[in-house]
Design a protein around this motif. Sequence first.
Motif, PDB file in Angstrom:
ATOM      1  N   CYS A 206     -42.202  78.610  60.596  1.00 13.13           N
ATOM      2  CA  CYS A 206     -42.826  78.487  59.286  1.00 13.13           C
ATOM      3  C   CYS A 206     -41.935  79.351  57.721  1.00 13.13           C
ATOM      4  O   CYS A 206     -42.332  79.619  57.032  1.00 13.13           O
ATOM      5  CB  CYS A 206     -44.479  78.809  59.712  1.00 13.13           C
ATOM      6  SG  CYS A 206     -44.826  77.506  60.609  1.00 13.13           S
ATOM      7  N   CYS A 225     -42.034  75.670  63.377  1.00 13.93           N
ATOM      8  CA  CYS A 225     -42.577  75.799  62.396  1.00 13.93           C
ATOM      9  C   CYS A 225     -42.762  73.471  63.100  1.00 13.93           C
ATOM     10  O   CYS A 225     -41.556  73.078  63.411  1.00 13.93           O
ATOM     11  CB  CYS A 225     -42.045  75.265  60.851  1.00 13.93           C
ATOM     12  SG  CYS A 225     -42.743  73.922  59.785  1.00 13.93           S
ATOM     13  N   LEU A 226     -43.939  73.919  64.008  1.00 10.96           N
ATOM     14  CA  LEU A 226     -44.028  71.918  64.328  1.00 10.96           C
ATOM     15  C   LEU A 226     -43.924  70.660  63.189  1.00 10.96           C
ATOM     16  O   LEU A 226     -43.836  69.805  63.167  1.00 10.96           O
ATOM     17  CB  LEU A 226     -45.681  71.924  64.098  1.00 10.96           C
ATOM     18  CG  LEU A 226     -46.375  72.790  65.949  1.00 10.96           C
ATOM     19  CD1 LEU A 226     -47.494  73.086  65.928  1.00 10.96           C
ATOM     20  CD2 LEU A 226     -44.728  72.836  66.726  1.00 10.96           C
ATOM     21  N   GLY A 227     -43.954  71.269  61.306  1.00  8.43           N
ATOM     22  CA  GLY A 227     -44.032  69.758  60.635  1.00  8.43           C
ATOM     23  C   GLY A 227     -42.421  70.476  59.630  1.00  8.43           C
ATOM     24  O   GLY A 227     -42.858  69.378  58.658  1.00  8.43           O
ATOM     25  N   CYS A 266     -48.854  77.294  56.703  1.00  9.18           N
ATOM     26  CA  CYS A 266     -48.030  76.708  56.372  1.00  9.18           C
ATOM     27  C   CYS A 266     -47.857  75.384  55.517  1.00  9.18           C
ATOM     28  O   CYS A 266     -48.905  74.342  56.548  1.00  9.18           O
ATOM     29  CB  CYS A 266     -47.437  76.663  57.325  1.00  9.18           C
ATOM     30  SG  CYS A 266     -45.685  75.219  57.868  1.00  9.18           S
ATOM     31  N   CYS A 269     -46.935  72.707  58.093  1.00 11.75           N
ATOM     32  CA  CYS A 269     -47.313  72.263  59.852  1.00 11.75           C
ATOM     33  C   CYS A 269     -48.665  71.903  59.243  1.00 11.75           C
ATOM     34  O   CYS A 269     -49.434  71.110  59.648  1.00 11.75           O
ATOM     35  CB  CYS A 269     -47.787  73.671  59.773  1.00 11.75           C
ATOM     36  SG  CYS A 269     -46.325  74.090  61.007  1.00 11.75           S
TER      37      CYS A 269
HETATM   38 ZN    ZN Z   1     -44.674  75.449  59.838  1.00  9.69          ZN
END
Ligand code: ZN
Length: 494
Positions: A206, A225-227, A266, A269
């Motif tokens: 992130c 980063c999950l997004g 973030c 995210c």
């Molecule tokens: Zn992120």
Amino acid sequence: MLPLIPYPQRIEEGDGSPEIAVGKDGEPVFGRVKSDFLPEEGYELFIGEERTELKAATESGYRYGEVTLNLIASAGNPSTELRIHDKPRYRWRGYMLDVSRYFFSVDDVMKQIDFMAVMKLNVLHLHLTDDQGWRVEIKKYPRLTEIGAWRRRTLFRLKRHGGYYTQEELKSIVSYAHERGIKVVPEIEFPGHFTAAVAAYPELGCYGEGARVAETFGIKHDVACLGNPAVIDFIKDVLSELFPIFTDEYYHIGGDEVPAVRYELCPKCRAEKERLGAGNWAEVQAHFVNEIAAFLKENGKKTITWNETEPTGIPDKEIIWQYWQGGLKEEALVKEINAGRTVIMSPAKPYYLDLPYSENTLQAIAEYKDVPEGADPDRILGLEFPLWTELVPDEETAERRLFPRLLLMAEKAWRGECESSFLYRCEEFGKVLTDLGATIKKKVPLPPKGLKGLLDVMWFNRCRLYWGAIPNLIRNAKVAKIAKQRIKETENEK
Ligand SMILES: [Zn+2]
């Protein structure tokens, strides 16, 4: 006493004094008899005056029978005729080596495979990536090993440490294991314990700017980063390069100890959380894991993760959980198992091999119930014993941590329980291990007791205090500054 660990399920003694015939190569000579009535990995071994005979239904059955015969023969001729009926209690009899915190050479890994084979363990789980080092060559992302495989210092030494396996070296490890009937499970850890990858490719985090391969251990905050869809692409690329190397069906993708410190700051995210309508970050992570598991399934693989700390109900039911405890209580685990989840049992207490001998004692290992009360036993795939190496800098230290505990664990995984003569057999087993190159003396040393045991615990806990709390605080202050700056920039643009 027969020098056998694990001890066979049943031994019948007869009369007569057999002599095991030996071939030109020095190996015992025996007759092979195919018997389809025996279980998959089971065997029946007869050592008599007239002949030695081994019955099995499969190649692995013959293999285990031969291991037993060789161990018996290595101690000379038995005093009476023997008929041994044997089969394992668990299908999954695993050992995990963490090669990320400290790097272990190909030779050391192969030596440990030899130990596994003689103890009838059948799964080697290699923990290949973590905050402290990325250990597998990925051709599409060379910086993973140019940068991610090296740290400036370690807990023990103020000098650079690192290393990695080339794809060819990993192939040689896998084929060495396969020749000994051992499957190899690679673990590439996402989205936590990911700092080494973020240090190499900051855009995967992130706020990856300035991240360094971790020098201390503990839970680090520079996670994936999950997004960012590029992260999923990265993971798929990495796994695709591993498919021709790790040809067994199981792949481990980590999933434990993921702090949400970065996610909260973030924008990507936060947008992802909103898009999914997720109530918390554990749910966002579970969706992320499902996407990777679906990709593995498309490629004919089965996914393993560490257990979820808070069960969200989202992870695909086909994902196998490796139960290490974390924040998951046994009652919650039982509920998950009975709802259809398959589980590998690796509870930190008593099965983590890096914990001090006074914490994970032989008695605690022997007494632990591997099938939790009320759980469907058929959902327990088996047992696995992890050696984390934050405090294990080399092979010699590893062997001190492994023996005698891994011997007892292997006995449990094979027999389902320990046989009462274990301690006696264990000391005698030292010769078997030294013949395989172990650095221990003739006898396997028993665990330290009294003051020595206490010092062991004190030393371990002193190291634990050093779990990277201060480096995390400093780094978090820097990231908060970057995050604020970015928010300001976005506002100015508006
Ligand atoms: Zn992120």
